[in-house]
Design a protein around this motif. Structure first.
Motif, PDB file in Angstrom:
ATOM      1  N   GLU B 267       0.847  -1.194   0.000  1.00 24.73           N
ATOM      2  CA  GLU B 267       0.000   0.000   0.000  1.00 24.73           C
ATOM      3  C   GLU B 267       0.882   1.243   0.000  1.00 24.73           C
ATOM      4  O   GLU B 267       1.900   1.307   0.689  1.00 24.73           O
ATOM      5  CB  GLU B 267      -0.897   0.000   1.243  1.00 24.73           C
ATOM      6  CG  GLU B 267      -1.862   1.178   1.313  1.00 24.73           C
ATOM      7  CD  GLU B 267      -2.722   1.158   2.581  1.00 24.73           C
ATOM      8  OE1 GLU B 267      -3.209   0.075   2.964  1.00 24.73           O
ATOM      9  OE2 GLU B 267      -2.886   2.231   3.192  1.00 24.73           O
ATOM     10  N   VAL B 269       1.661   4.520   1.427  1.00 18.15           N
ATOM     11  CA  VAL B 269       1.312   5.134   2.715  1.00 18.15           C
ATOM     12  C   VAL B 269       1.210   6.648   2.576  1.00 18.15           C
ATOM     13  O   VAL B 269       0.377   7.297   3.204  1.00 18.15           O
ATOM     14  CB  VAL B 269       2.360   4.773   3.790  1.00 18.15           C
ATOM     15  CG1 VAL B 269       1.983   5.358   5.138  1.00 18.15           C
ATOM     16  CG2 VAL B 269       2.503   3.247   3.896  1.00 18.15           C
ATOM     17  N   LEU B 270       2.058   7.205   1.723  1.00 18.06           N
ATOM     18  CA  LEU B 270       2.106   8.670   1.605  1.00 18.06           C
ATOM     19  C   LEU B 270       2.796   9.036   0.296  1.00 18.06           C
ATOM     20  O   LEU B 270       3.721   8.356  -0.132  1.00 18.06           O
ATOM     21  CB  LEU B 270       2.906   9.247   2.791  1.00 18.06           C
ATOM     22  CG  LEU B 270       3.092  10.761   2.871  1.00 18.06           C
ATOM     23  CD1 LEU B 270       1.749  11.459   3.122  1.00 18.06           C
ATOM     24  CD2 LEU B 270       4.082  11.122   3.975  1.00 18.06           C
ATOM     25  N   VAL B 271       2.311  10.106  -0.328  1.00 24.14           N
ATOM     26  CA  VAL B 271       3.010  10.716  -1.461  1.00 24.14           C
ATOM     27  C   VAL B 271       3.210  12.181  -1.084  1.00 24.14           C
ATOM     28  O   VAL B 271       2.249  12.865  -0.719  1.00 24.14           O
ATOM     29  CB  VAL B 271       2.191  10.636  -2.765  1.00 24.14           C
ATOM     30  CG1 VAL B 271       2.952  11.284  -3.920  1.00 24.14           C
ATOM     31  CG2 VAL B 271       1.838   9.190  -3.097  1.00 24.14           C
ATOM     32  N   SER B 272       4.439  12.657  -1.110  1.00 21.92           N
ATOM     33  CA  SER B 272       4.666  14.051  -0.715  1.00 21.92           C
ATOM     34  C   SER B 272       5.792  14.660  -1.527  1.00 21.92           C
ATOM     35  O   SER B 272       6.521  13.956  -2.218  1.00 21.92           O
ATOM     36  CB  SER B 272       4.987  14.127   0.775  1.00 21.92           C
ATOM     37  OG  SER B 272       6.256  13.573   1.034  1.00 21.92           O
ATOM     38  N   ARG B 273       5.905  15.966  -1.441  1.00 24.13           N
ATOM     39  CA  ARG B 273       6.986  16.660  -2.141  1.00 24.13           C
ATOM     40  C   ARG B 273       7.975  17.222  -1.128  1.00 24.13           C
ATOM     41  O   ARG B 273       7.599  17.769  -0.114  1.00 24.13           O
ATOM     42  CB  ARG B 273       6.419  17.803  -3.005  1.00 24.13           C
ATOM     43  CG  ARG B 273       5.625  17.291  -4.189  1.00 24.13           C
ATOM     44  CD  ARG B 273       5.560  18.302  -5.330  1.00 24.13           C
ATOM     45  NE  ARG B 273       5.117  17.646  -6.549  1.00 24.13           N
ATOM     46  CZ  ARG B 273       5.950  17.128  -7.465  1.00 24.13           C
ATOM     47  NH1 ARG B 273       7.245  17.236  -7.320  1.00 24.13           N
ATOM     48  NH2 ARG B 273       5.475  16.529  -8.530  1.00 24.13           N
ATOM     49  N   TRP B 290       8.169  12.172  -3.233  1.00 22.43           N
ATOM     50  CA  TRP B 290       8.503  10.963  -2.484  1.00 22.43           C
ATOM     51  C   TRP B 290       7.264  10.083  -2.392  1.00 22.43           C
ATOM     52  O   TRP B 290       6.177  10.557  -2.055  1.00 22.43           O
ATOM     53  CB  TRP B 290       8.991  11.308  -1.075  1.00 22.43           C
ATOM     54  CG  TRP B 290      10.396  11.800  -1.045  1.00 22.43           C
ATOM     55  CD1 TRP B 290      10.841  13.019  -1.466  1.00 22.43           C
ATOM     56  CD2 TRP B 290      11.551  11.096  -0.581  1.00 22.43           C
ATOM     57  NE1 TRP B 290      12.206  13.110  -1.295  1.00 22.43           N
ATOM     58  CE2 TRP B 290      12.666  11.950  -0.752  1.00 22.43           C
ATOM     59  CE3 TRP B 290      11.759   9.826  -0.048  1.00 22.43           C
ATOM     60  CZ2 TRP B 290      13.965  11.557  -0.401  1.00 22.43           C
ATOM     61  CZ3 TRP B 290      13.054   9.456   0.315  1.00 22.43           C
ATOM     62  CH2 TRP B 290      14.141  10.315   0.129  1.00 22.43           C
ATOM     63  N   TYR B 292       6.042   6.768  -0.349  1.00 18.03           N
ATOM     64  CA  TYR B 292       6.347   5.883   0.778  1.00 18.03           C
ATOM     65  C   TYR B 292       5.442   4.663   0.709  1.00 18.03           C
ATOM     66  O   TYR B 292       4.218   4.803   0.662  1.00 18.03           O
ATOM     67  CB  TYR B 292       6.138   6.609   2.107  1.00 18.03           C
ATOM     68  CG  TYR B 292       7.009   7.828   2.255  1.00 18.03           C
ATOM     69  CD1 TYR B 292       8.269   7.734   2.833  1.00 18.03           C
ATOM     70  CD2 TYR B 292       6.592   9.080   1.797  1.00 18.03           C
ATOM     71  CE1 TYR B 292       9.088   8.847   2.961  1.00 18.03           C
ATOM     72  CE2 TYR B 292       7.403  10.198   1.917  1.00 18.03           C
ATOM     73  CZ  TYR B 292       8.646  10.080   2.500  1.00 18.03           C
ATOM     74  OH  TYR B 292       9.458  11.178   2.609  1.00 18.03           O
ATOM     75  N   ASP B 294       4.363   0.607   2.234  1.00 20.14           N
ATOM     76  CA  ASP B 294       4.314  -0.053   3.542  1.00 20.14           C
ATOM     77  C   ASP B 294       5.293  -1.220   3.633  1.00 20.14           C
ATOM     78  O   ASP B 294       5.258  -2.002   4.576  1.00 20.14           O
ATOM     79  CB  ASP B 294       2.877  -0.473   3.920  1.00 20.14           C
ATOM     80  CG  ASP B 294       2.282  -1.522   3.002  1.00 20.14           C
ATOM     81  OD1 ASP B 294       2.961  -1.949   2.050  1.00 20.14           O
ATOM     82  OD2 ASP B 294       1.118  -1.909   3.237  1.00 20.14           O
ATOM     83  N   ALA B 328      10.518   5.152  -0.754  1.00 23.04           N
ATOM     84  CA  ALA B 328      11.045   4.796   0.570  1.00 23.04           C
ATOM     85  C   ALA B 328      10.091   3.883   1.301  1.00 23.04           C
ATOM     86  O   ALA B 328       8.927   3.746   0.948  1.00 23.04           O
ATOM     87  CB  ALA B 328      11.309   6.053   1.389  1.00 23.04           C
ATOM     88  N   GLY B 329      10.619   3.258   2.359  1.00 25.45           N
ATOM     89  CA  GLY B 329       9.824   2.392   3.215  1.00 25.45           C
ATOM     90  C   GLY B 329       9.140   3.171   4.326  1.00 25.45           C
ATOM     91  O   GLY B 329       9.313   4.387   4.453  1.00 25.45           O
ATOM     92  N   PRO B 330       8.360   2.471   5.174  1.00 25.06           N
ATOM     93  CA  PRO B 330       7.487   3.118   6.143  1.00 25.06           C
ATOM     94  C   PRO B 330       8.117   3.409   7.503  1.00 25.06           C
ATOM     95  O   PRO B 330       7.443   3.966   8.357  1.00 25.06           O
ATOM     96  CB  PRO B 330       6.364   2.086   6.306  1.00 25.06           C
ATOM     97  CG  PRO B 330       7.081   0.772   6.187  1.00 25.06           C
ATOM     98  CD  PRO B 330       8.180   1.000   5.177  1.00 25.06           C
ATOM     99  N   SER B 352      -1.867   8.121  -1.844  1.00 24.98           N
ATOM    100  CA  SER B 352      -1.793   7.271  -0.657  1.00 24.98           C
ATOM    101  C   SER B 352      -3.067   6.455  -0.530  1.00 24.98           C
ATOM    102  O   SER B 352      -4.153   6.894  -0.909  1.00 24.98           O
ATOM    103  CB  SER B 352      -1.545   8.113   0.590  1.00 24.98           C
ATOM    104  OG  SER B 352      -2.735   8.622   1.096  1.00 24.98           O
TER     105      SER B 352
END
Lengths: 384, 384
Positions: B267, B269-273, B290, B292, B294, B328-330, B352
């Motif tokens: 899954e 978990v997050l998409v961010s800049r 980025w 992220y 799970d 990246a990982g969680p 996400s």
């Protein structure tokens, strides 16, 4: 070596590899940090070692907890922690994890981007949230990269937006990197956070907390500054920037609390001589001595990646003649090497079948361990 | 994507992260390798994936097994393998492991130094032993370093000594490195081993086996040579050096057999800049996206260390506009980054809560997974 652990190992001779943790030593470090930083509240970083006996002892001492996941929140609750004493400090959280934690009474969450803020506003309405700033990690043996934290400018916008979303944007955090050995790194980061803090207060925000993160070092092979030196640097910086109107202050130590409370007992599987690094395979004149242990990078010593964390090693022959060694784990994986370039020296008499101890292995060892890489069972743990 | 796994994921929607392995695909690869290298006996490298359904299927197909530990030997026996079909291929073995394996009927052991030979002579008297040569690993995405193998000169002395110790020094082995993409590496290594083989036969040793190791690649993000190309190169080199008097030939594939039989479902978990790598924290103009997941380096994707193994990633938005990402990982660990410098591009619409699939994750994923780093449970596994 810790005498209580030494006795346990001598009397019980537990199967190797295993981790033995002296829970009284955990208490000692907790109290030492509390004494050094009387104005800060301690949120133990559960990820450093989430064992129930450690969490229970810290609950009894009045510690708060920094959890990285819903599972860690659960562990704290199981150990008797109050939900009000738990901070969900991971800036990357599944919606299901936010929902579970919020339902369990956790009301303090970290964030560092718009997307996470949106999730918190919906799934943890009204919660206290704090924004993580990106700061320099120079001086840290285990730096935290660009994966976390944001710029001061962006944090400002995020905090104001958090208020508009009905959250309680009550603080700021940063992390100077794990195993941080430079006290000045805290001073610089506090200055950075304080500027934004003042700015946001002036903008009308009810901001009232600074989270200094963790990073306080454990003594491994090399000396590190005493905790009092960090406390002095932090106190000076806080006073300089906030005067007498100190905000609520939080620290999130993990390694410092449990690191030197643990010892790994390991069996030497093999000692052999091999061609020197860089020499051609056939150049057998020059050789290096390899010591293979029954624990390696995939058995818990993950922080030896890049030879970052350098554990002290005790052997039955300490005091006798030493020679250079490369040290590796027991798996068939070529990456499972602990130290090849860090100038480790071990007794020339060390032989396979003997036991050695790796000191200050209480933090970030038990949980990094693989489930069964190469068939090896997870690290056994003893809390005494 | 593998249609059987795609159906399973669509129908069952299993909790993430999880690994789904198509055991029929394992069989397909086994048969493909058997067809390509009809003269070689296959010893499956159990460490690549020791799941019972995989081992049972391979037992049914007549495979032999390369075990890295006594625990892996046990797993093979439990799956129905005959002890005569098991090679204890780790050159680093505890005495207790040698003893247990020998008692269980295993009679084939690897070694590469005097000390290990001494242990084998005492605890596995009369066993068939083979010496591992150090060879070049150029061309391998996951090289095996200087931890294993010895020089030709030293191997010669070891093999003669093995005979004097009452062992049966019946062969030589080498390993060209895992995920080896250069067929020439096998040719060079075979040439090296053949010279020693001939020399030892002339010295009166009853040497009769060459173990070519594993290393055959799985297709990840980049194309790799077909197995037939490796077979051709190997066949040519064997004929060149041994003529018609081919020795017993062994291969130890792991990744090739199970790699592309597995898919990890994860899954977002997050998409961010975030600020661009190298940019000052305050430089918010330039940012990178980025993503992220799970699952990360400590949830099983350990081979992304140094961005070595580059998995293909499928998303629900494949075919729509792409943009660059870091992945990246969680966990709260700064080292838990999968890809930051490998020019990964994912759909701009990815959000996400959505699920993605990491392809060809059947090998070296389930067992590398940490027991509970950051509280996260080990990777769930489904064998279909």
């Amino acid at each position: 070596m810790n005498p209580k652990i030494a006795s346990f190992l001598a009397d019980r001779i537990p199967a190797t590899p295993c981790l033995v943790v002296d829970v009284d030593q955990v208490e000692l470090r907790y109290c030492e940090l509390e004494a050094a930083l009387p104005l800060a509240r301690i949120y133990y970083a559960v990820k450093a070692n989430p064992a129930l006996p450690v969490l229970q002892r810290l609950v009894a001492l009045g510690s708060c907890f920094d959890a990285a996941s819903w599972e860690e929140v659960s562990m704290c609750l199981e150990a008797g922690a109050d939900s009000s004493a738990i901070s969900f400090g991971n800036t990357i959280k599944k919606v299901s994890a936010i929902t579970s934690a919020y339902a369990a009474g956790v009301s303090m969450f970290a964030f560092d981007c718009d997307e996470e803020l949106d999730k918190l506003a919906i799934h943890a309405p009204g919660a206290r949230v704090y924004c993580r700033l990106l700061v320099e990690n120079a001086g840290a043996d285990w730096p935290l990269s660009r994966k976390f934290g944001t710029s001061v400018e962006h944090a400002r916008a995020l905090m104001l937006r958090a208020r508009d979303l009905g959250l309680d944007p009550f603080g700021l955090s940063f992390h100077v990197g794990s195993q941080q050995t430079d006290t000045a790194s805290y001073e610089a980061a506090i200055g950075r956070a304080a500027m934004l803090f003042t700015d946001l207060a002036a903008a009308g925000l009810d901001i009232r907390m600074i989270n200094l993160g963790g990073g306080f070092p454990t003594r491994y092979r090399d000396d590190v500054p005493e905790i009092d030196q960090f406390a002095t640097a932090i106190g000076r910086a806080m006073t300089k920037h906030f005067g007498n109107a100190l905000p609520e202050t939080i620290v999130e130590p993990g390694r410092f609390i449990v690191g030197d409370a643990g010892v790994v007992s390991s069996e030497v599987v093999l000692v052999s001589r091999r061609a020197l690094p860089g020499a051609l395979p056939d150049d057998a004149q020059e050789s290096v001595r390899w010591v293979y242990l029954d624990i390696g990078r995939f058995g818990g010593l993950a922080e030896t990646e890049g030879e970052s964390i350098k554990y002290q090693i005790r052997t039955p022959h300490d005091g006798s003649a030493l020679g250079p060694v490369a040290i590796a784990g027991p798996t068939c994986d070529g990456a499972d090497i602990l130290y090849e370039r860090s100038n480790y020296r071990l007794p020339l008499d060390l032989a396979s079948g003997e036991r050695v101890e790796l000191l200050s292995t209480g933090a970030y060892v038990s949980t990094y361990c693989s489930t069964r890489f190469n068939g090896f069972a997870p690290l056994a743990e003893h809390y005494i």
